[in-house]
Design an enzyme around this catalytic site. Structure first.
Site, PDB file in Angstrom:
ATOM      1  N   ASP A 141       0.757  -1.123  -0.199  1.00 47.59           N
ATOM      2  CA  ASP A 141       0.128   0.017  -0.070  1.00 47.59           C
ATOM      3  C   ASP A 141       1.044   1.124  -0.053  1.00 47.59           C
ATOM      4  OD1 ASP A 141      -2.275  -1.766   0.004  1.00 47.59           O
ATOM      5  OD2 ASP A 141      -2.423  -1.623   2.412  1.00 47.59           O
TER       6      ASP A 141
HETATM    7  N1  URA Z   1      -1.284  -5.985   3.799  1.00 46.71           N
HETATM    8  C1  URA Z   1      -1.686  -4.889   3.606  1.00 46.71           C
HETATM    9  O1  URA Z   1      -2.837  -4.446   4.335  1.00 46.71           O
HETATM   10  N2  URA Z   1      -1.094  -3.822   3.090  1.00 46.71           N
HETATM   11  C2  URA Z   1       0.110  -3.851   2.600  1.00 46.71           C
HETATM   12  O2  URA Z   1       0.804  -2.901   2.051  1.00 46.71           O
HETATM   13  C3  URA Z   1       0.677  -5.211   2.743  1.00 46.71           C
HETATM   14  C4  URA Z   1       0.013  -6.254   3.026  1.00 46.71           C
END
Ligand code: URA
Length: 235
Positions: A106
């Site tokens: 993310d």
């Molecule tokens: N899980 C998430 O919620 N975000 C990420 O960036 C990676 C794994």
């Protein structure tokens, strides 16, 4: 046709340092298509030019594998009209490789991210069938319930009914939890923690397979992985 600066091409494809490359060019020891290169900053076609150093042909590296320490606020994508992406952060010498991130973190997630131009490798690293561990540290907004490791082990069912594979969870101090997944669903950690009533204040990936984020790699920096390390993914 993608071009690259001669010195940058040589720094990726040979063992020579930047200063050694400059000296070699100056001494007329580097040729491009049979002619001694006049300067180290000329542009060459990475795929088509024949380059020699000390009369030895330099083989063009087909695939590259980089570890990035992804900073917060950067998109895990190749390009975006208005926002900065992880590929924008990669050094000039790797730009002609058409790199892409192996899976996505993310925008606000930090830590280890692999970039490559090897689609088969990327697919294997991401595929849940490969069982390659991805280890994260989540900082949560409340005290984690004691049964969290057990619930994660049993396999969390997300709010939309999606069943997650069994995951390892370890409660650390300061509202931190280490979570190890072998799959990568959309916002998976945030959604899994949401099921047990926890919000995520920060998320950091510390390891993929046997590759741990190097301590000295600053946010936004990359380091290249070589064959021996790549092999550790698929022993
Ligand atoms: N899980 C998430 O919620 N975000 C990420 O960036 C990676 C794994």
């Amino acid at each position: 046709m993608k071009t690259v600066r001669l010195d940058k091409f040589l720094s990726v494809n040979t063992k020579y340092s930047r200063s050694e490359i400059k000296k070699l060019v100056k001494a007329g020891k580097v040729t491009v298509d049979g002619v001694a290169a006049k300067d180290y900053d000329i542009h060459i076609s990475a795929a088509n030019s024949e380059i020699t150093v000390n009369s030895q042909k330099i083989e063009y590296k087909k695939y590259v594998y980089l570890i990035m320490n992804k900073p917060a606020g950067i998109l895990s994508a190749c390009n975006d009209k208005s926002r900065k992406t992880v590929v924008d952060l990669v050094g000039e010498e790797y730009k002609h490789f058409s790199l892409f991130p192996v899976g996505r973190l993310d925008k606000d997630t930090t830590g280890i991210l692999l970039l490559t131009n090897d689609g088969e490798f990327a697919h294997k690293v991401i595929s849940p069938k490969s069982n390659i561990e991805k280890s994260y540290i989540a900082t949560v907004d409340d005290v984690p319930p004691k049964d969290l490791p057990q619930r994660f082990k049993e396999g969390i069912v997300l709010a939309d009914g999606t069943v997650c594979k069994s995951a390892k969870a370890e409660i650390l101090k300061d509202n931190k939890v280490r979570i190890v997944l072998t799959e990568g669903k959309y916002h998976q950690i945030k959604r899994m923690l949401g099921v047990v009533g926890l919000g995520v204040n920060a998320l950091h990936r510390e390891r993929i397979g046997k590759i741990t984020l190097p301590e000295n790699l600053l946010p936004g920096e990359c380091v290249e992985l070589f064959d021996k390390e790549i092999c550790t993914f698929f022993p």
